[in-house]
Design a protein around this motif. Sequence first.
Motif, PDB file in Angstrom:
ATOM      1  N   GLY A 163      25.719  63.346  28.366  1.00 12.63           N
ATOM      2  CA  GLY A 163      26.790  62.482  28.180  1.00 12.63           C
ATOM      3  C   GLY A 163      27.162  61.671  29.421  1.00 12.63           C
ATOM      4  N   PHE A 164      28.428  61.004  29.332  1.00 11.01           N
ATOM      5  CA  PHE A 164      29.431  61.078  28.075  1.00 11.01           C
ATOM      6  C   PHE A 164      29.385  59.809  27.618  1.00 11.01           C
ATOM      7  N   ALA A 165      29.407  59.731  26.217  1.00 18.12           N
ATOM      8  CA  ALA A 165      29.306  58.178  25.535  1.00 18.12           C
ATOM      9  C   ALA A 165      30.464  57.314  26.088  1.00 18.12           C
ATOM     10  N   LYS A 166      30.145  56.215  26.150  1.00 17.58           N
ATOM     11  CA  LYS A 166      30.870  54.851  26.666  1.00 17.58           C
ATOM     12  C   LYS A 166      31.335  55.080  28.020  1.00 17.58           C
ATOM     13  N   CYS A 167      30.328  56.087  28.952  1.00 21.09           N
ATOM     14  CA  CYS A 167      30.776  55.704  30.518  1.00 21.09           C
ATOM     15  C   CYS A 167      29.381  55.246  31.030  1.00 21.09           C
ATOM     16  N   GLY A 168      28.673  54.769  30.375  1.00 19.66           N
ATOM     17  CA  GLY A 168      27.581  54.014  30.881  1.00 19.66           C
ATOM     18  C   GLY A 168      26.078  54.873  30.792  1.00 19.66           C
ATOM     19  N   GLU A 244      15.190  61.811  29.102  1.00 18.41           N
ATOM     20  CA  GLU A 244      15.753  61.459  27.591  1.00 18.41           C
ATOM     21  C   GLU A 244      17.392  61.609  27.734  1.00 18.41           C
ATOM     22  N   LYS A 245      18.319  60.778  27.018  1.00 12.45           N
ATOM     23  CA  LYS A 245      19.582  61.056  26.992  1.00 12.45           C
ATOM     24  C   LYS A 245      20.225  60.925  25.543  1.00 12.45           C
ATOM     25  N   SER A 246      20.840  61.835  25.289  1.00 11.60           N
ATOM     26  CA  SER A 246      21.584  61.649  24.021  1.00 11.60           C
ATOM     27  C   SER A 246      23.196  62.318  24.196  1.00 11.60           C
ATOM     28  N   ASN A 290      36.953  48.966  21.316  1.00 17.13           N
ATOM     29  CA  ASN A 290      36.319  47.792  21.260  1.00 17.13           C
ATOM     30  C   ASN A 290      34.878  47.797  20.458  1.00 17.13           C
ATOM     31  N   MET A 291      33.963  48.994  20.740  1.00 15.69           N
ATOM     32  CA  MET A 291      32.776  49.021  19.790  1.00 15.69           C
ATOM     33  C   MET A 291      33.204  48.831  18.445  1.00 15.69           C
ATOM     34  N   LYS A 292      33.922  49.636  18.062  1.00 16.12           N
ATOM     35  CA  LYS A 292      34.346  49.564  16.568  1.00 16.12           C
ATOM     36  C   LYS A 292      34.929  48.382  16.103  1.00 16.12           C
ATOM     37  N   GLU A 395      27.023  35.953  35.929  1.00 16.16           N
ATOM     38  CA  GLU A 395      27.180  35.558  34.415  1.00 16.16           C
ATOM     39  C   GLU A 395      27.347  36.961  33.451  1.00 16.16           C
ATOM     40  N   LYS A 396      26.671  37.883  33.685  1.00 18.17           N
ATOM     41  CA  LYS A 396      26.810  39.224  33.016  1.00 18.17           C
ATOM     42  C   LYS A 396      28.139  39.952  33.062  1.00 18.17           C
ATOM     43  N   GLY A 397      28.648  39.637  34.664  1.00 16.89           N
ATOM     44  CA  GLY A 397      29.713  40.480  35.112  1.00 16.89           C
ATOM     45  C   GLY A 397      29.444  41.900  35.207  1.00 16.89           C
ATOM     46  N   PHE A 398      28.376  42.384  35.390  1.00 20.56           N
ATOM     47  CA  PHE A 398      28.097  43.638  35.506  1.00 20.56           C
ATOM     48  C   PHE A 398      26.845  43.663  36.384  1.00 20.56           C
ATOM     49  N   PRO A 399      26.559  44.897  36.893  1.00 20.46           N
ATOM     50  CA  PRO A 399      25.290  45.028  37.991  1.00 20.46           C
ATOM     51  C   PRO A 399      23.968  44.972  37.043  1.00 20.46           C
ATOM     52  N   CYS A 408      18.787  42.940  33.313  1.00 20.66           N
ATOM     53  CA  CYS A 408      20.134  43.207  32.950  1.00 20.66           C
ATOM     54  C   CYS A 408      19.990  44.125  31.690  1.00 20.66           C
ATOM     55  N   LEU A 409      20.976  44.608  31.103  1.00 21.29           N
ATOM     56  CA  LEU A 409      21.205  45.350  30.040  1.00 21.29           C
ATOM     57  C   LEU A 409      21.555  44.498  28.961  1.00 21.29           C
ATOM     58  N   ASN A 410      21.383  44.807  27.581  1.00 24.80           N
ATOM     59  CA  ASN A 410      21.589  43.958  26.517  1.00 24.80           C
ATOM     60  C   ASN A 410      22.989  43.431  26.298  1.00 24.80           C
ATOM     61  N   THR A 411      23.169  42.810  25.527  1.00 22.24           N
ATOM     62  CA  THR A 411      24.467  42.241  25.100  1.00 22.24           C
ATOM     63  C   THR A 411      25.705  43.152  24.940  1.00 22.24           C
ATOM     64  N   ALA A 412      25.091  44.269  24.046  1.00 20.97           N
ATOM     65  CA  ALA A 412      25.885  45.414  23.771  1.00 20.97           C
ATOM     66  C   ALA A 412      26.578  45.910  24.979  1.00 20.97           C
ATOM     67  N   LYS A 413      26.137  45.919  25.822  1.00 24.37           N
ATOM     68  CA  LYS A 413      26.715  46.731  27.075  1.00 24.37           C
ATOM     69  C   LYS A 413      27.344  45.840  27.962  1.00 24.37           C
ATOM     70  N   GLY A 414      28.747  46.313  28.397  1.00 26.41           N
ATOM     71  CA  GLY A 414      29.364  45.319  29.322  1.00 26.41           C
ATOM     72  C   GLY A 414      30.163  44.396  28.696  1.00 26.41           C
TER      73      GLY A 414
HETATM   74  N1  LIG Z   1      24.955  47.461  34.493  1.00 22.09           N
HETATM   75  C1  LIG Z   1      25.818  47.616  33.647  1.00 22.09           C
HETATM   76  N2  LIG Z   1      25.677  46.506  32.434  1.00 22.09           N
HETATM   77  C2  LIG Z   1      26.314  46.878  31.619  1.00 22.09           C
HETATM   78  N3  LIG Z   1      27.302  47.744  31.064  1.00 22.09           N
HETATM   79  C3  LIG Z   1      27.356  48.639  32.101  1.00 22.09           C
HETATM   80  C4  LIG Z   1      26.654  48.826  33.333  1.00 22.09           C
HETATM   81  N4  LIG Z   1      26.999  49.794  33.852  1.00 22.09           N
HETATM   82  C5  LIG Z   1      27.817  50.613  33.306  1.00 22.09           C
HETATM   83  N5  LIG Z   1      28.155  49.950  32.298  1.00 22.09           N
HETATM   84  C6  LIG Z   1      29.375  50.421  31.092  1.00 22.09           C
HETATM   85  O1  LIG Z   1      28.265  50.964  30.005  1.00 22.09           O
HETATM   86  C7  LIG Z   1      29.266  51.093  29.005  1.00 22.09           C
HETATM   87  C8  LIG Z   1      28.728  51.720  27.600  1.00 22.09           C
HETATM   88  O2  LIG Z   1      28.351  52.969  28.180  1.00 22.09           O
HETATM   89  P1  LIG Z   1      27.405  53.775  27.137  1.00 22.09           P
HETATM   90  O3  LIG Z   1      26.168  53.371  27.521  1.00 22.09           O
HETATM   91  O4  LIG Z   1      27.399  55.052  27.551  1.00 22.09           O
HETATM   92  O5  LIG Z   1      27.692  53.620  25.677  1.00 22.09           O
HETATM   93  S1  LIG Z   1      27.118  54.358  24.580  1.00 22.09           S
HETATM   94  O6  LIG Z   1      27.796  55.523  24.205  1.00 22.09           O
HETATM   95  O7  LIG Z   1      25.821  54.470  24.598  1.00 22.09           O
HETATM   96  O8  LIG Z   1      27.540  53.379  23.292  1.00 22.09           O
HETATM   97  C9  LIG Z   1      29.550  49.573  28.819  1.00 22.09           C
HETATM   98  O9  LIG Z   1      30.960  49.707  28.144  1.00 22.09           O
HETATM   99  P2  LIG Z   1      31.643  48.611  27.645  1.00 22.09           P
HETATM  100  O10 LIG Z   1      32.383  47.479  28.860  1.00 22.09           O
HETATM  101  O11 LIG Z   1      32.606  48.779  26.771  1.00 22.09           O
HETATM  102  O12 LIG Z   1      30.462  47.646  26.948  1.00 22.09           O
HETATM  103  C10 LIG Z   1      29.684  49.238  30.310  1.00 22.09           C
HETATM  104  O13 LIG Z   1      31.064  49.041  30.634  1.00 22.09           O
END
Ligand SMILES: Nc1ncnc2c1ncn2[C@@H]1O[C@H](COP(=O)(O)OS(=O)(=O)O)[C@@H](OP(=O)(O)O)[C@H]1O
Length: 479
Positions: A163-168, A244-246, A290-292, A395-399, A408-414
């Motif tokens: 875990g935890f969902a939505k925490c990264g 693995e992560k779930s 936001n995801m919803k 550009e991504k605004g994230f690490p 970089c992670l896909n567009t669904a993340k961040g």
């Molecule tokens: N490096 C990097 N790049 C992009 N995003 C990052 C990164 N590190 C942490 N995060 C944050 O991860 C959030 C998504 O969390 P999860 O991957 O746990 O979501 S999920 O439960 O699998 O749907 C995602 O939340 P959102 O901002 O709502 O997209 C990010 O804030």
Amino acid sequence: MAENDENENLLGNKKVTIIKKLNLEGKDIISLRNLTGATRKPALILLVLFIVISLIQVNRDLFIRENIFASSAQPLIEVTYGGVKQNLSGESLESLKQYILMNVAPEDFAGVKSNLEVTDVLREKGRDAAYFNGSVLDHACPMTIRSSTKKLVRKPPDVIGIGFAKCGTGSLDFLDCHPSITFRTSEPKFFAEKTAVQFINDALEKFDMDKESQKRGFRIEIKKYVDEYLERMPLATSDEILIEKSPQYSGGGSNEVRLERAKAMKAINPNIKLIGIACDPVKRAYSQLNMKERRTETLKESGKPCRNKGCLLGTIEEAFERFTDKQQSNFDAGLPMGFADYANQIKPFVDIVGAENFHLVDGENLVQNPNYEWGKLLDFLEVEKDHFKFYKDEEKGFPCLDKPIKHCLNTAKGTSRKTDVRKEYANFTNIWDGLYKPTVLEMINFFKICDKIDEICCEKLSDENSSFSWIHRYACTDI
Ligand SMILES: Nc1ncnc2c1ncn2[C@@H]1O[C@H](COP(=O)(O)OS(=O)(=O)O)[C@@H](OP(=O)(O)O)[C@H]1O
């Protein structure tokens, strides 16, 4: 991920030119590194070497940002890179490989070189955008970066992200680019299946696990389930770390259910290590809403109905209102505040695997101070950390990963964390802060973040770059 983002993951051609000019082969790169420490060479040679190495360093970052589809005069080869067919110049792929080889630890060089390939695509289309360019890769990193030269086998995971969902949790993808680690983006969710967990735990009762012969019987008894589980993960070598992560493992159900899951995990791998990623519950809740909203929009655009809980009914403001009412009524009824319930939900896992085999990552600090937070995780995994580095992508605004590969992670993340939710929706988040506060405070003791809440603790948490600094608001201010 947009094509442009993908291009950023690859190198330009100038790098190759430089490498050619310097006539650098793999071995030379290593010896160049070693030479930087030489003290007996004449000062002039050292100076020249220093200039050359600095030039490579400075130029490399520029090269990476260049378009890889450079000169049309170069012969093109078709490469499926991260699920997308691309016509790369032979030199572009070669330069990408060179970049990786230049950035792995010297001791990993030979192994990585022998395994270095574009990652295979498992399925062209994933279920949602949370995959690389929409495709499910055999393992998360778009290039196979593996130092071990042993045979690939099916094996149980060494580490599970619970875990935890939505925490990264999705950012664990990056780990697959580490030469000692294998990770696939898709979630096996095996221990969220009641029947499988129950079967394994029933078998545990039947066999005396202190006796070798009985252990064998146990393994045969549960084989059918375990084989099915292992099929959901990529092949890995015996000496690398398979993860693995779930996030479903820590969420959903009671602590009794979580205890059963933990027992089954340990039964499958007695040396199992677990990772949890916790984050500010207010940001987590907003990320979920936001995801919803995003999912509802996507379905609407494709003309499909949205019937399940994963969609938003009405506007985002209405969703905020409903969510706030629900949180308030849970709080009033003394029910667990799910979005902040980290200590309580982790307890059953720690009871089974031991505190030394559990590591809590700060999901906010993964974004705020990535090299520090990832470094701590790599220490826990007992793998090399000096050649695994992040940079903040404008550009991504994230690490994004810088070494050993730009990724970089896909567009669904961040997405949601780009919004200051406490500013935009202050009338709601002010309420959430108060509702989550008591549950967040339970973390401090349980995860030994501080001995107690006092001035020393608040001083420590006031450092924005420290892990769990977001707890400062809950523990040290009047909210
Ligand atoms: N490096 C990097 N790049 C992009 N995003 C990052 C990164 N590190 C942490 N995060 C944050 O991860 C959030 C998504 O969390 P999860 O991957 O746990 O979501 S999920 O439960 O699998 O749907 C995602 O939340 P959102 O901002 O709502 O997209 C990010 O804030």
